[in-house]
Design a protein around this motif. Structure first.
Motif, short mmCIF file in Angstrom:
data_model
loop_
_atom_site.label_atom_id
_atom_site.label_comp_id
_atom_site.label_asym_id
_atom_site.label_seq_id
_atom_site.Cartn_x
_atom_site.Cartn_y
_atom_site.Cartn_z
N ALA A 208 -12.14 30.08 8.47
CA ALA A 208 -13.01 30.81 7.54
C ALA A 208 -13.55 29.89 6.46
O ALA A 208 -14.73 29.97 6.08
N THR A 209 -12.71 29.00 5.96
CA THR A 209 -13.16 28.05 4.94
C THR A 209 -14.21 27.11 5.52
O THR A 209 -15.24 26.84 4.89
N LEU A 210 -13.93 26.59 6.71
CA LEU A 210 -14.90 25.70 7.36
C LEU A 210 -16.24 26.39 7.55
O LEU A 210 -17.30 25.82 7.25
N ARG A 211 -16.22 27.62 8.02
CA ARG A 211 -17.47 28.35 8.26
C ARG A 211 -18.19 28.66 6.95
O ARG A 211 -19.43 28.78 6.94
N SER A 212 -17.46 28.78 5.86
CA SER A 212 -18.09 29.06 4.57
C SER A 212 -18.92 27.87 4.08
O SER A 212 -19.84 28.04 3.29
N PHE A 213 -18.60 26.66 4.57
CA PHE A 213 -19.37 25.49 4.18
C PHE A 213 -20.80 25.59 4.70
O PHE A 213 -21.73 25.05 4.09
N ASN A 214 -20.98 26.23 5.86
CA ASN A 214 -22.30 26.34 6.48
C ASN A 214 -22.31 27.57 7.40
O ASN A 214 -22.08 27.44 8.61
#
Length: 318
Positions: A208-214
């Motif tokens: 979820a954190t990774l996807r929040s970057f982009n």
């Protein structure tokens, strides 16, 4: 009419590191293998039939000669492969189960890579450019690659990114991870990558954190024996791998992302040929092809690129 030859450039370029794995196979015995995640991706794409190049620098000694010969045999565009009078980059694998390794290359050839020395005009032909691996941890190479990715992104070239977690990617890598994720159209990670990159056992939170970057990036999440999944916007697909007799999983992830990019390039070519544009990607079919490529890589010892015939045969079993 000009007599000058028309220069053609590859559709796909993978930029980063090519190295030699030194694998301990006995008390005093070592086996050398050509490798490097970004180099493996370039070879896998070429094996599938995409015009491909590896953009990076290698040494001028025996280790570099082996990498050069293997690149030539793979059909890579050698104009993108630079050679430097420096020591080789080595990955010393002193334990294989589980893998334990370190990297030797404080002033090695890979660090001399110069994107400005690549053939003029190649960016106009490139449809996808891939980044990742330990190249993005190694200064000044990392800064040059990030600058190259920024330039390509501004030109509208599609970017894929596979961090391919290694133990050198500690908190100092966090800013690079976020920056490259923001530039990428496709991000490939494994569940083990997520645990290592975010230093947590909660891989769902890490994803979820990774996807929040982009949020606009599509994420290919590989899950080992469970297959792989794709997250695109609010849509999600997961596919199990075909039944195979696994020989070696080395290079499976590299083959998987190469297969995904191959499938996307083929899909883009089909509407162009028919005059139809702007169709939504068929992510389920792309995922199936990616899994078939990763599975094909497991049929051979070492990071041997999958063959298109193997992949198509495995597709029928998914």
């Amino acid at each position: 009419m000009s007599d000058k030859p028309v220069l053609t450039f590859p559709q796909f370029v993978s930029a980063g590191e090519a190295l030699t794995d030194l694998i301990r196979v006995g008390a005093d015995q070592w086996l050398s293998k050509t490798g490097g995640s970004t180099w493996n991706v370039a070879r896998a794409a070429a094996s599938l039939g995409v015009s491909s190049a590896f953009a990076g620098a290698i040494s001028q000694d025996w280790f570099g000669d082996e990498l050069y010969a293997a690149s030539q045999e793979a059909g890579l565009d050698l104009r993108f492969l630079q050679r430097a009078a420096r020591s080789p980059l080595l990955a010393v694998v002193y334990e294989t189960s589980p893998p334990q390794y370190n990297f030797i290359g404080d002033n090695s050839a890979d660090l001399s890579f110069d994107p400005g020395a690549l053939p003029s005009g190649w960016q106009q032909a490139a449809q996808w450019v891939h980044f990742g691996g330990i190249s993005l941890t190694r200064s000044p190479l990392a800064e040059r690659l990030i600058e190259l990715a920024e330039d390509l992104h501004s030109r509208g070239v599609k970017i894929s990114y596979d961090p391919n977690f290694r133990n050198v990617m500690d908190q100092r890598y966090d800013a690079v991870l976020k920056k490259m994720a923001q530039l990428a159209d496709v991000i490939k990670v494994s569940d083990e990558d997520l645990a290592g990159l975010f230093r947590t056992d909660d891989t769902e939170a890490a994803l979820a954190t990774l996807r929040s970057f982009n949020p606009d990036a599509t994420v290919l999440l590989t899950l080992g024996s469970k297959g792989a999944a794709i997250h695109a916007g609010d849509q999600y697909w997961q596919v199990a791998p075909p039944p195979i007799a696994v020989v070696d999983t080395v290079g499976a992830g590299d083959a998987g992302i190469a297969g995904l990019i191959y499938s996307l390039i083929q899909e883009a070519a089909a509407p162009a040929a028919s005059g139809s544009q702007n169709a939504a990607p068929d992510w389920l079919q792309h995922l199936r092809f990616s899994i078939a490529c990763g599975s094909a890589a497991c049929l051979n010892a070492g990071a041997k690129p999958p063959q298109l015939g193997q992949v198509r045969a495995l597709l029928e079993k998914i």
